[in-house]
Design a protein around this motif. Structure first.
Motif, PDB file in Angstrom:
ATOM      1  N   VAL A  92       0.868  -1.164   0.000  1.00 49.56           N
ATOM      2  CA  VAL A  92       0.000   0.000   0.000  1.00 49.56           C
ATOM      3  C   VAL A  92       0.909   1.220   0.000  1.00 49.56           C
ATOM      4  CG1 VAL A  92      -1.931  -1.117   1.198  1.00 49.56           C
ATOM      5  CG2 VAL A  92      -0.207   0.111   2.524  1.00 49.56           C
ATOM      6  N   VAL A  93       0.405   2.343  -0.493  1.00 49.16           N
ATOM      7  CA  VAL A  93       1.150   3.598  -0.430  1.00 49.16           C
ATOM      8  C   VAL A  93       0.679   4.331   0.810  1.00 49.16           C
ATOM      9  CG1 VAL A  93       1.661   5.798  -1.543  1.00 49.16           C
ATOM     10  CG2 VAL A  93       1.368   3.739  -2.935  1.00 49.16           C
ATOM     11  N   THR A  94       1.612   4.704   1.661  1.00 50.01           N
ATOM     12  CA  THR A  94       1.289   5.427   2.886  1.00 50.01           C
ATOM     13  C   THR A  94       2.165   6.664   2.992  1.00 50.01           C
ATOM     14  OG1 THR A  94       1.039   5.223   5.295  1.00 50.01           O
ATOM     15  CG2 THR A  94       2.879   4.039   4.298  1.00 50.01           C
ATOM     16  N   ALA A  95       1.689   7.633   3.762  1.00 53.58           N
ATOM     17  CA  ALA A  95       2.409   8.892   3.971  1.00 53.58           C
ATOM     18  C   ALA A  95       1.843   9.528   5.237  1.00 53.58           C
ATOM     19  CB  ALA A  95       2.210   9.823   2.769  1.00 53.58           C
ATOM     20  N   ASN A  96       2.198  10.784   5.455  1.00 48.55           N
ATOM     21  CA  ASN A  96       1.590  11.562   6.524  1.00 48.55           C
ATOM     22  C   ASN A  96       0.912  12.770   5.903  1.00 48.55           C
ATOM     23  OD1 ASN A  96       4.101  10.210   7.998  1.00 48.55           O
ATOM     24  ND2 ASN A  96       2.471  10.595   9.467  1.00 48.55           N
ATOM     25  N   ALA A  97      -0.252  13.118   6.430  1.00 49.52           N
ATOM     26  CA  ALA A  97      -0.976  14.295   5.947  1.00 49.52           C
ATOM     27  C   ALA A  97      -0.140  15.535   6.228  1.00 49.52           C
ATOM     28  CB  ALA A  97      -2.339  14.393   6.616  1.00 49.52           C
ATOM     29  N   LEU A  98      -0.017  16.399   5.255  1.00 57.78           N
ATOM     30  CA  LEU A  98       0.832  17.589   5.371  1.00 57.78           C
ATOM     31  C   LEU A  98       0.436  18.477   6.545  1.00 57.78           C
ATOM     32  CD1 LEU A  98       3.067  19.422   4.219  1.00 57.78           C
ATOM     33  CD2 LEU A  98       1.313  20.503   2.820  1.00 57.78           C
ATOM     34  N   LEU A  99      -0.840  18.787   6.680  1.00 55.26           N
ATOM     35  CA  LEU A  99      -1.258  19.737   7.705  1.00 55.26           C
ATOM     36  C   LEU A  99      -1.449  19.122   9.083  1.00 55.26           C
ATOM     37  CD1 LEU A  99      -3.758  21.904   5.642  1.00 55.26           C
ATOM     38  CD2 LEU A  99      -1.353  22.347   6.147  1.00 55.26           C
ATOM     39  N   GLU A 100      -2.077  17.947   9.160  1.00 58.01           N
ATOM     40  CA  GLU A 100      -2.397  17.353  10.462  1.00 58.01           C
ATOM     41  C   GLU A 100      -1.334  16.382  10.946  1.00 58.01           C
ATOM     42  OE1 GLU A 100      -4.361  16.855   7.763  1.00 58.01           O
ATOM     43  OE2 GLU A 100      -6.055  18.186   8.081  1.00 58.01           O
ATOM     44  N   GLY A 101      -0.576  15.805  10.041  1.00 54.40           N
ATOM     45  CA  GLY A 101       0.432  14.827  10.410  1.00 54.40           C
ATOM     46  C   GLY A 101      -0.107  13.412  10.546  1.00 54.40           C
ATOM     47  N   ASP A 102      -1.411  13.223  10.360  1.00 52.33           N
ATOM     48  CA  ASP A 102      -2.009  11.890  10.474  1.00 52.33           C
ATOM     49  C   ASP A 102      -1.445  10.947   9.415  1.00 52.33           C
ATOM     50  OD1 ASP A 102      -3.630  12.933  12.422  1.00 52.33           O
ATOM     51  OD2 ASP A 102      -5.452  12.944  11.208  1.00 52.33           O
ATOM     52  N   VAL A 103      -1.441   9.669   9.727  1.00 55.20           N
ATOM     53  CA  VAL A 103      -1.068   8.650   8.757  1.00 55.20           C
ATOM     54  C   VAL A 103      -2.191   8.564   7.727  1.00 55.20           C
ATOM     55  CG1 VAL A 103      -0.589   6.195   8.432  1.00 55.20           C
ATOM     56  CG2 VAL A 103       0.242   7.382  10.475  1.00 55.20           C
ATOM     57  N   ILE A 104      -1.808   8.525   6.451  1.00 55.21           N
ATOM     58  CA  ILE A 104      -2.784   8.447   5.377  1.00 55.21           C
ATOM     59  C   ILE A 104      -2.365   7.369   4.380  1.00 55.21           C
ATOM     60  CG2 ILE A 104      -3.710  10.781   5.556  1.00 55.21           C
ATOM     61  CD1 ILE A 104      -1.722  11.693   3.418  1.00 55.21           C
ATOM     62  N   TYR A 105      -3.356   6.891   3.616  1.00 57.59           N
ATOM     63  CA  TYR A 105      -3.148   5.813   2.652  1.00 57.59           C
ATOM     64  C   TYR A 105      -3.781   6.205   1.329  1.00 57.59           C
ATOM     65  CZ  TYR A 105      -2.260   3.492   7.041  1.00 57.59           C
ATOM     66  OH  TYR A 105      -1.767   3.179   8.280  1.00 57.59           O
ATOM     67  N   LEU A 106      -3.102   5.900   0.237  1.00 55.98           N
ATOM     68  CA  LEU A 106      -3.621   6.201  -1.089  1.00 55.98           C
ATOM     69  C   LEU A 106      -4.624   5.133  -1.504  1.00 55.98           C
ATOM     70  CD1 LEU A 106      -3.369   8.194  -3.455  1.00 55.98           C
ATOM     71  CD2 LEU A 106      -1.594   6.687  -4.393  1.00 55.98           C
ATOM     72  N   THR A 107      -5.794   5.569  -1.933  1.00 59.73           N
ATOM     73  CA  THR A 107      -6.848   4.645  -2.368  1.00 59.73           C
ATOM     74  C   THR A 107      -6.777   4.446  -3.883  1.00 59.73           C
ATOM     75  OG1 THR A 107      -8.501   6.374  -2.745  1.00 59.73           O
ATOM     76  CG2 THR A 107      -8.356   5.458  -0.501  1.00 59.73           C
ATOM     77  N   ALA A 108      -7.474   3.448  -4.370  1.00 62.77           N
ATOM     78  CA  ALA A 108      -7.486   3.153  -5.806  1.00 62.77           C
ATOM     79  C   ALA A 108      -8.074   4.295  -6.628  1.00 62.77           C
ATOM     80  CB  ALA A 108      -8.262   1.863  -6.069  1.00 62.77           C
ATOM     81  N   ASP A 109      -8.943   5.111  -6.006  1.00 63.31           N
ATOM     82  CA  ASP A 109      -9.543   6.239  -6.730  1.00 63.31           C
ATOM     83  C   ASP A 109      -8.830   7.565  -6.434  1.00 63.31           C
ATOM     84  OD1 ASP A 109     -10.488   6.475  -4.148  1.00 63.31           O
ATOM     85  OD2 ASP A 109     -12.575   6.793  -4.714  1.00 63.31           O
ATOM     86  N   ASP A 110      -7.554   7.468  -6.052  1.00 62.78           N
ATOM     87  CA  ASP A 110      -6.665   8.635  -5.860  1.00 62.78           C
ATOM     88  C   ASP A 110      -7.064   9.561  -4.721  1.00 62.78           C
ATOM     89  OD1 ASP A 110      -4.892   7.856  -7.810  1.00 62.78           O
ATOM     90  OD2 ASP A 110      -5.864   9.019  -9.389  1.00 62.78           O
ATOM     91  N   ARG A 111      -7.723   9.034  -3.708  1.00 60.68           N
ATOM     92  CA  ARG A 111      -7.989   9.815  -2.495  1.00 60.68           C
ATOM     93  C   ARG A 111      -6.960   9.420  -1.447  1.00 60.68           C
ATOM     94  NH1 ARG A 111     -11.641   8.145   0.495  1.00 60.68           N
ATOM     95  NH2 ARG A 111     -11.979   6.142  -0.507  1.00 60.68           N
ATOM     96  N   TRP A 112      -6.786  10.275  -0.461  1.00 56.20           N
ATOM     97  CA  TRP A 112      -6.003   9.923   0.727  1.00 56.20           C
ATOM     98  C   TRP A 112      -6.998   9.598   1.827  1.00 56.20           C
ATOM     99  CZ3 TRP A 112      -1.101   8.762   0.499  1.00 56.20           C
ATOM    100  CH2 TRP A 112      -0.291   9.332  -0.493  1.00 56.20           C
ATOM    101  N   SER A 113      -6.842   8.446   2.439  1.00 55.24           N
ATOM    102  CA  SER A 113      -7.724   8.005   3.517  1.00 55.24           C
ATOM    103  C   SER A 113      -6.914   7.782   4.776  1.00 55.24           C
ATOM    104  CB  SER A 113      -8.416   6.696   3.119  1.00 55.24           C
ATOM    105  OG  SER A 113      -9.135   6.158   4.215  1.00 55.24           O
ATOM    106  N   ARG A 114      -7.527   7.992   5.925  1.00 52.97           N
ATOM    107  CA  ARG A 114      -6.878   7.715   7.196  1.00 52.97           C
ATOM    108  C   ARG A 114      -7.111   6.263   7.643  1.00 52.97           C
ATOM    109  NH1 ARG A 114      -7.180  12.884   6.593  1.00 52.97           N
ATOM    110  NH2 ARG A 114      -5.878  14.325   7.749  1.00 52.97           N
ATOM    111  N   LEU A 115      -7.808   5.489   6.820  1.00 51.21           N
ATOM    112  CA  LEU A 115      -8.141   4.101   7.151  1.00 51.21           C
ATOM    113  C   LEU A 115      -7.347   3.137   6.272  1.00 51.21           C
ATOM    114  CD1 LEU A 115     -12.005   4.579   7.362  1.00 51.21           C
ATOM    115  CD2 LEU A 115     -10.343   4.575   9.243  1.00 51.21           C
ATOM    116  N   HIS A 116      -6.549   2.294   6.914  1.00 46.43           N
ATOM    117  CA  HIS A 116      -5.695   1.364   6.184  1.00 46.43           C
ATOM    118  C   HIS A 116      -6.506   0.443   5.269  1.00 46.43           C
ATOM    119  CE1 HIS A 116      -2.914  -1.962   5.442  1.00 46.43           C
ATOM    120  NE2 HIS A 116      -1.928  -1.127   5.762  1.00 46.43           N
ATOM    121  N   HIS A 117      -7.649  -0.014   5.742  1.00 46.89           N
ATOM    122  CA  HIS A 117      -8.430  -0.960   4.939  1.00 46.89           C
ATOM    123  C   HIS A 117      -9.015  -0.336   3.669  1.00 46.89           C
ATOM    124  CE1 HIS A 117     -11.684   0.722   7.463  1.00 46.89           C
ATOM    125  NE2 HIS A 117     -12.425   0.509   6.389  1.00 46.89           N
TER     126      HIS A 117
END
Length: 102
Positions: free
Chosen positions: A9-34
């Protein structure tokens, strides 16, 4: 002989909040790994990582993390990634509070 590719999976941190985020198949960033896109092809994984690296206005430090298919979506393979799904470890709020009620 080359090793078999481990799904990612592609993971990163949100620029403003610092939360862990994951790239979804539809090019969104989600805070949910699943909700992350489970990538099972090495070339596709590299393309998705390049795409994530271009999202500098929303994501910091994207990388590929090993994952496996689960009943509700991708699941982390390594302790570090499982730990990251739970949020900050220094105080109880956000994901930690929500998970303690489950």
């Amino acid at each position: 002989m080359s090793r078999a590719f481990t799904p990612k999976v592609v993971t990163a941190n949100a620029l403003l909040e610092g939360d862990v985020i994951y790239l979804t198949a539809d090019d969104r960033w989600s805070r949910l790994h699943h909700e992350a896109e489970l990538i099972e092809d090495e070339a596709h994984a590299q393309l998705r990582l390049l795409h994530a690296q271009s999202q500098r206005a929303s994501a910091v430090g994207p990388y590929l993390a090993d994952a496996r298919p689960g009943p509700d979506g991708p699941e982390p393979v390594h302790f570090r990634e499982a730990f990251r799904t739970r949020g900050p470890s220094n105080y109880r709020h956000g994901k930690q509070v929500e998970q303690s009620h489950v």
